[in-house]
Design a protein around this motif. Structure first.
Motif, PDB file in Angstrom:
ATOM      1  N   ALA A 169       0.853  -1.186   0.000  1.00 55.62           N
ATOM      2  CA  ALA A 169       0.000   0.000   0.000  1.00 55.62           C
ATOM      3  C   ALA A 169       0.888   1.235   0.000  1.00 55.62           C
ATOM      4  CB  ALA A 169      -0.929   0.009   1.222  1.00 55.62           C
ATOM      5  N   HIS A 170       0.296   2.361  -0.383  1.00 51.60           N
ATOM      6  CA  HIS A 170       0.991   3.652  -0.391  1.00 51.60           C
ATOM      7  C   HIS A 170       0.034   4.726   0.075  1.00 51.60           C
ATOM      8  CE1 HIS A 170       1.920   7.505  -2.624  1.00 51.60           C
ATOM      9  NE2 HIS A 170       2.980   7.367  -1.845  1.00 51.60           N
ATOM     10  N   VAL A 171       0.531   5.642   0.911  1.00 50.94           N
ATOM     11  CA  VAL A 171      -0.263   6.760   1.402  1.00 50.94           C
ATOM     12  C   VAL A 171       0.580   8.024   1.297  1.00 50.94           C
ATOM     13  CG1 VAL A 171      -1.212   7.844   3.490  1.00 50.94           C
ATOM     14  CG2 VAL A 171      -1.749   5.470   2.984  1.00 50.94           C
ATOM     15  N   GLN A 225      -0.702   4.495  10.299  1.00 46.34           N
ATOM     16  CA  GLN A 225      -1.999   3.905  10.623  1.00 46.34           C
ATOM     17  C   GLN A 225      -2.918   3.853   9.410  1.00 46.34           C
ATOM     18  OE1 GLN A 225      -2.751   6.572  13.842  1.00 46.34           O
ATOM     19  NE2 GLN A 225      -1.459   5.427  15.276  1.00 46.34           N
ATOM     20  N   MET A 226      -2.896   4.903   8.592  1.00 44.08           N
ATOM     21  CA  MET A 226      -3.678   4.893   7.354  1.00 44.08           C
ATOM     22  C   MET A 226      -3.183   3.802   6.418  1.00 44.08           C
ATOM     23  SD  MET A 226      -3.959   9.014   6.664  1.00 44.08           S
ATOM     24  CE  MET A 226      -4.607   8.785   5.012  1.00 44.08           C
ATOM     25  N   LEU A 227      -1.868   3.642   6.359  1.00 41.35           N
ATOM     26  CA  LEU A 227      -1.259   2.646   5.490  1.00 41.35           C
ATOM     27  C   LEU A 227      -1.702   1.235   5.887  1.00 41.35           C
ATOM     28  CD1 LEU A 227       1.004   2.575   3.207  1.00 41.35           C
ATOM     29  CD2 LEU A 227       2.568   1.992   5.066  1.00 41.35           C
ATOM     30  N   ALA A 244      -4.317   0.406   7.663  1.00 45.71           N
ATOM     31  CA  ALA A 244      -5.762   0.250   7.445  1.00 45.71           C
ATOM     32  C   ALA A 244      -6.051  -0.037   5.982  1.00 45.71           C
ATOM     33  CB  ALA A 244      -6.494   1.509   7.906  1.00 45.71           C
ATOM     34  N   ARG A 245      -5.346   0.652   5.098  1.00 48.27           N
ATOM     35  CA  ARG A 245      -5.562   0.436   3.660  1.00 48.27           C
ATOM     36  C   ARG A 245      -5.154  -0.973   3.249  1.00 48.27           C
ATOM     37  NH1 ARG A 245      -3.998   5.376  -0.072  1.00 48.27           N
ATOM     38  NH2 ARG A 245      -5.720   6.146   1.218  1.00 48.27           N
ATOM     39  N   ALA A 246      -4.085  -1.484   3.864  1.00 42.52           N
ATOM     40  CA  ALA A 246      -3.608  -2.830   3.527  1.00 42.52           C
ATOM     41  C   ALA A 246      -4.305  -3.915   4.346  1.00 42.52           C
ATOM     42  CB  ALA A 246      -2.107  -2.910   3.766  1.00 42.52           C
ATOM     43  N   ARG A 247      -5.128  -3.494   5.326  1.00 37.95           N
ATOM     44  CA  ARG A 247      -5.787  -4.442   6.240  1.00 37.95           C
ATOM     45  C   ARG A 247      -4.757  -5.359   6.895  1.00 37.95           C
ATOM     46  NH1 ARG A 247     -11.308  -6.131   2.876  1.00 37.95           N
ATOM     47  NH2 ARG A 247     -12.103  -3.988   2.665  1.00 37.95           N
ATOM     48  N   GLN A 298       6.800   6.437  -4.935  1.00 35.42           N
ATOM     49  CA  GLN A 298       7.037   5.447  -3.877  1.00 35.42           C
ATOM     50  C   GLN A 298       8.509   5.080  -3.697  1.00 35.42           C
ATOM     51  OE1 GLN A 298       4.540   1.968  -4.223  1.00 35.42           O
ATOM     52  NE2 GLN A 298       2.744   3.146  -4.831  1.00 35.42           N
TER      53      GLN A 298
END
Length: 388
Positions: free
Chosen positions: A51-53, A95-97, A99-102, A349
């Motif tokens: 994932a990337h944020v 934390q966003m990263l 969450a996005r990747a579960r 990235q």
């Protein structure tokens, strides 16, 4: 290192597990967070991103970072507050990263957190050389529950190196091709090259300003954070005399390896040159600044390339189509200019992936620097570990 391995995971997980890379560069546009894992295969090491944020900085924090690039009042207090504010952004991005990747935090081996460079003085006597990256890795480890690897640059400087550029080791590991010459050009706030020759030799160095001057000028005269696609610069005309004056800065003639930062190339530096060009139109200045980046990068490539016929561009400047076209003009038709997306890693990235890789190198007790790039006395394990 044994304690870190004992309390976190087995060797196999340390080698192939997930790492988070956090990069906030000299462009000051915010934090890029990447979830990455690494495995060897073929001529190059394989990287997979989960994932990337991208999380922008608040304008007040950006202004604080800019102030701290130059001497000013109450620096220690302001720097301490900025470190906590940066760690908060880092924690939110992580934390966003996840969450996005579960992915639970327990599945991440470590976070590689570069910090925000506010001073970089790599020249002079050994005792007078230093680099400062604002960061609060202990706070970040507490907030995320994940071990943090930080402070990558100072060990290289202690070994006589410049502490930069550090991404060249990652570039070699991921983008090198057996028997081929490959160049990676990072167009962040500052431009830097990693030149990988067909025989395996690597040279890395900073070329000069990339986005920092263009973004600052655009922000001052249009209110926009950057010149999207270089459309504003494309409307102007290059001012040859001003361009020649800018290129006379001694840094451009200095031999590689070399490194620089915003404490040298900034709008105050530009303003000194503009005193001789009071009638310059802002749009022509933007075109001239884009040309400065294109010409200085092309000249550096011409001076140091050893058979490289392809340049893979990463960083925010990879999306400035006008800048890439000017670069293509100056390197000539015999050199192909592409983005790293063609090799499987999106341009935005790459630098964050590099610090995930550097964190992994530290955890495994492996060197992260390339002495031929930084001028250090030898390979060194870079970074300090802050356990969760």
């Amino acid at each position: 290192m044994r304690n870190f391995v004992h309390y976190t995971a087995g060797q196999a997980q340390l080698e192939t597990g997930w790492y988070v890379g956090l990069m906030s560069g000299t462009s000051l546009d915010g934090v890029d967070a990447v979830l990455a894992r690494f495995a060897s295969g073929g001529a190059a090491q394989q990287v997979a991103t989960g994932a990337h944020v991208h999380l922008p900085f608040a304008p007040a924090l950006v202004e604080t970072f800019r102030r701290l690039n130059a001497p000013g009042p109450d620096e220690l207090h302001q720097a301490a507050l900025a470190e906590v504010a940066l760690a908060q952004v880092y924690a939110e991005a992580t934390q966003m990263l996840l969450a996005r990747a579960r992915l639970p935090a327990s599945e991440v081996v470590a976070i590689g957190a570069h910090g925000q460079t506010v001073r970089h003085q790599p020249q002079g006597a050994q005792a007078q050389r230093y680099t400062i990256q604002l960061n609060n890795p202990a706070w970040l480890a507490e907030q995320t529950g994940i071990a943090v690897v930080a402070d990558f640059r100072r060990r290289d400087m202690a070994a006589g190196g410049q502490g930069a550029p550090l991404a060249s080791g990652f570039h070699r590991a991921v983008f090198s091709r057996a028997g081929e010459g490959v160049a990676i050009l990072n167009l962040g706030g500052i431009a830097n090259f990693s030149l990988m020759a067909a025989d395996g030799a690597v040279l890395g160095f900073d070329c000069g300003p990339a986005n920092t001057l263009m973004d600052g000028w655009c922000r001052r005269h249009t209110g926009q954070p950057y010149d999207a696609d270089g459309r504003w610069a494309a409307q102007g005309r290059v001012l040859p005399q001003l361009l020649a004056a800018l290129l006379r800065d001694p840094f451009f003639a200095q031999p590689a390896p070399k490194s620089t930062g915003l404490d040298r190339f900034n709008l105050d530096w530009l303003q000194q040159h503009l005193q001789a060009f009071p009638a310059a139109e802002p749009v022509d200045m933007q075109a001239t600044l884009a040309e400065l980046t294109a010409v200085s990068c092309a000249q550096a490539f011409s001076r140091y390339a050893r058979g490289q016929r392809v340049i893979g561009v990463c960083g925010g400047g990879a999306y400035n189509h006008y800048l890439l076209e000017r670069l293509r003009v100056h390197v000539g038709p015999q050199v192909s200019v592409v983005t790293t997306a063609e090799w499987g890693v999106p341009p935005e990235q790459v630098e964050a992936c590099a610090f995930a890789w550097l964190a992994r190198q530290c955890v495994l007790g492996l060197p992260g620097n390339l002495p031929a790039v930084t001028q250090a006395r030898g390979p060194r394990v870079l970074g300090a570990i802050y356990p969760a």
